[in-house]
Design an enzyme around this catalytic site. Sequence first.
Site, PDB file in Angstrom:
ATOM      1  N   THR A  50      50.027  39.759  -2.889  1.00 10.74           N
ATOM      2  CA  THR A  50      51.287  40.988  -3.849  1.00 10.74           C
ATOM      3  C   THR A  50      52.603  40.425  -3.882  1.00 10.74           C
ATOM      4  O   THR A  50      53.039  40.549  -4.370  1.00 10.74           O
ATOM      5  CB  THR A  50      51.161  42.680  -2.429  1.00 10.74           C
ATOM      6  OG1 THR A  50      49.897  42.907  -2.285  1.00 10.74           O
ATOM      7  CG2 THR A  50      52.046  43.414  -3.661  1.00 10.74           C
ATOM      8  N   THR A  51      53.205  39.908  -3.507  1.00 13.88           N
ATOM      9  CA  THR A  51      54.402  39.519  -2.773  1.00 13.88           C
ATOM     10  C   THR A  51      53.907  38.403  -4.125  1.00 13.88           C
ATOM     11  O   THR A  51      54.780  37.689  -4.740  1.00 13.88           O
ATOM     12  CB  THR A  51      54.556  38.844  -1.808  1.00 13.88           C
ATOM     13  OG1 THR A  51      55.250  39.946  -0.661  1.00 13.88           O
ATOM     14  CG2 THR A  51      56.139  38.475  -2.072  1.00 13.88           C
ATOM     15  N   TYR A 113      42.930  51.538  -6.985  1.00 16.27           N
ATOM     16  CA  TYR A 113      41.955  51.785  -8.514  1.00 16.27           C
ATOM     17  C   TYR A 113      41.091  52.703  -8.869  1.00 16.27           C
ATOM     18  O   TYR A 113      41.274  53.898  -8.926  1.00 16.27           O
ATOM     19  CB  TYR A 113      42.689  50.989  -9.457  1.00 16.27           C
ATOM     20  CG  TYR A 113      42.945  51.654 -11.091  1.00 16.27           C
ATOM     21  CD1 TYR A 113      43.797  52.336 -11.544  1.00 16.27           C
ATOM     22  CD2 TYR A 113      41.732  51.505 -11.691  1.00 16.27           C
ATOM     23  CE1 TYR A 113      44.137  53.597 -12.439  1.00 16.27           C
ATOM     24  CE2 TYR A 113      41.765  52.430 -12.836  1.00 16.27           C
ATOM     25  CZ  TYR A 113      42.984  52.769 -13.681  1.00 16.27           C
ATOM     26  OH  TYR A 113      42.504  54.227 -14.455  1.00 16.27           O
ATOM     27  N   TYR A 139      42.847  43.547   4.337  1.00 14.90           N
ATOM     28  CA  TYR A 139      43.887  43.532   4.007  1.00 14.90           C
ATOM     29  C   TYR A 139      44.560  45.297   4.328  1.00 14.90           C
ATOM     30  O   TYR A 139      43.914  45.914   2.821  1.00 14.90           O
ATOM     31  CB  TYR A 139      44.854  42.909   3.000  1.00 14.90           C
ATOM     32  CG  TYR A 139      45.969  43.453   2.222  1.00 14.90           C
ATOM     33  CD1 TYR A 139      47.375  44.331   3.421  1.00 14.90           C
ATOM     34  CD2 TYR A 139      46.545  42.844   1.259  1.00 14.90           C
ATOM     35  CE1 TYR A 139      48.358  43.974   2.964  1.00 14.90           C
ATOM     36  CE2 TYR A 139      48.133  42.908   1.023  1.00 14.90           C
ATOM     37  CZ  TYR A 139      49.564  43.860   1.719  1.00 14.90           C
ATOM     38  OH  TYR A 139      50.236  44.409   1.430  1.00 14.90           O
ATOM     39  N   ARG A 144      49.479  50.521  -1.811  1.00 15.47           N
ATOM     40  CA  ARG A 144      49.013  50.010  -3.402  1.00 15.47           C
ATOM     41  C   ARG A 144      48.084  50.639  -3.494  1.00 15.47           C
ATOM     42  O   ARG A 144      47.728  51.083  -4.733  1.00 15.47           O
ATOM     43  CB  ARG A 144      49.165  48.088  -3.106  1.00 15.47           C
ATOM     44  CG  ARG A 144      50.914  48.373  -2.694  1.00 15.47           C
ATOM     45  CD  ARG A 144      51.263  46.934  -2.621  1.00 15.47           C
ATOM     46  NE  ARG A 144      53.032  46.585  -2.511  1.00 15.47           N
ATOM     47  CZ  ARG A 144      53.797  46.639  -3.672  1.00 15.47           C
ATOM     48  NH1 ARG A 144      53.376  46.772  -4.833  1.00 15.47           N
ATOM     49  NH2 ARG A 144      54.875  45.994  -3.511  1.00 15.47           N
ATOM     50  N   LYS A 167      46.009  42.469   8.533  1.00 16.07           N
ATOM     51  CA  LYS A 167      46.633  42.828   7.984  1.00 16.07           C
ATOM     52  C   LYS A 167      46.734  44.226   7.473  1.00 16.07           C
ATOM     53  O   LYS A 167      46.675  44.729   6.876  1.00 16.07           O
ATOM     54  CB  LYS A 167      47.508  42.158   6.919  1.00 16.07           C
ATOM     55  CG  LYS A 167      49.060  42.238   6.647  1.00 16.07           C
ATOM     56  CD  LYS A 167      49.093  41.453   5.434  1.00 16.07           C
ATOM     57  CE  LYS A 167      50.616  41.651   4.991  1.00 16.07           C
ATOM     58  NZ  LYS A 167      50.848  40.870   3.119  1.00 16.07           N
ATOM     59  N   ILE A 207      52.705  38.759   8.627  1.00 11.91           N
ATOM     60  CA  ILE A 207      52.946  38.320   6.878  1.00 11.91           C
ATOM     61  C   ILE A 207      54.100  39.077   6.688  1.00 11.91           C
ATOM     62  O   ILE A 207      53.579  39.490   5.941  1.00 11.91           O
ATOM     63  CB  ILE A 207      51.032  38.953   6.366  1.00 11.91           C
ATOM     64  CG1 ILE A 207      50.076  38.099   7.271  1.00 11.91           C
ATOM     65  CG2 ILE A 207      51.471  38.220   4.991  1.00 11.91           C
ATOM     66  CD1 ILE A 207      48.413  37.940   7.038  1.00 11.91           C
TER      67      ILE A 207
END
Length: 325
Positions: A50-51, A113, A139, A144, A167, A207
């Site tokens: 993501t980052t 989504y 994750y 999100r 995570k 993380i």
Amino acid sequence: MPTTANPFGQVLVALVTPFTADGEVDWAAVEKHIDDVIQAGADGIVVTGTTGETSTLTDPEKLRLVEVGKSVAGGRAKIITGGGSNETAHAIQLYQQSEKAGADGVMVVTPYYNKPTQAGILTHFRMIADSTDLPVILYDIPGRTGVPIKYETILRIAKHPNVLAIKDAKGDFSEVSRVLNQTDLLYFSGDDANVLPHLAIGASGLIGVTANIAATPYRQMVDAVNAGDLATATAAHKKLEPLVRAVMTHVPGTVSTKYILHGLGRISSPRVRLPLVGPEEWEAAQIEDELDLVKDIPGVDFSNFRPDRNAAAGGALPKIAGTTR
């Protein structure tokens, strides 16, 4: 504590992907930044997460990031490929290609989504884990993706031999304890503000986004927890608090991290790709106010901080669009 051997490291950086001012990957800056965070204490690097702006990276860029990461790390840190896809077939393809590119592990985000049921999430994870010999980190970030990995689903997927870790970005500490009690999964904190509490109840590491800027205090925190030294770990946690607030509370973490790294002279441009944009004037002011409270963080000298709001403004459209396929 989990009995599973840890193939990922403990201080993992959710790496930003440095871009040029026109939004293309700045490969020289990528190499320098990876080396910087490893020298600061990171023993794991998550690229294309993501980052790292996975949503707007192309597949060839993602694979090259794995290759560059492996080359720069030179065995000093594990290279984990993040991101994934909300199309199971594409995710399988991407992770198989990442394995060939040299990745040490994969981090698989919950499909976003399309909001699958828990049965769909379980099938997605199982098929990906079946398709690669690499160790898998799940994750879980419902803020999100729109859907959580429910406790019962975690218990079921934890039985897969390739799924070794999770995570957690939900912040539900009671569930963390339940999962640690009922599985051998390694737990990684995915919430920069709660790294120490996660470690205190048995997490294996972090993380982190803020670790792009300051990996050393996270290294100190993890090492102190490993040694049973809560006082030293707490001191590191307290020093990090205003920096974490600067990074994580006003704009997306990618945006603030690049803004700060550029202000410190550690990356050549603070540019992000649209639809992300740099901080507006009032957001930049909030970030800078928080940074004024940061004191004595090893490896970071904010007396040399020179933010450039103009360079950070707006976002870039790269020459080649990232696509689902």
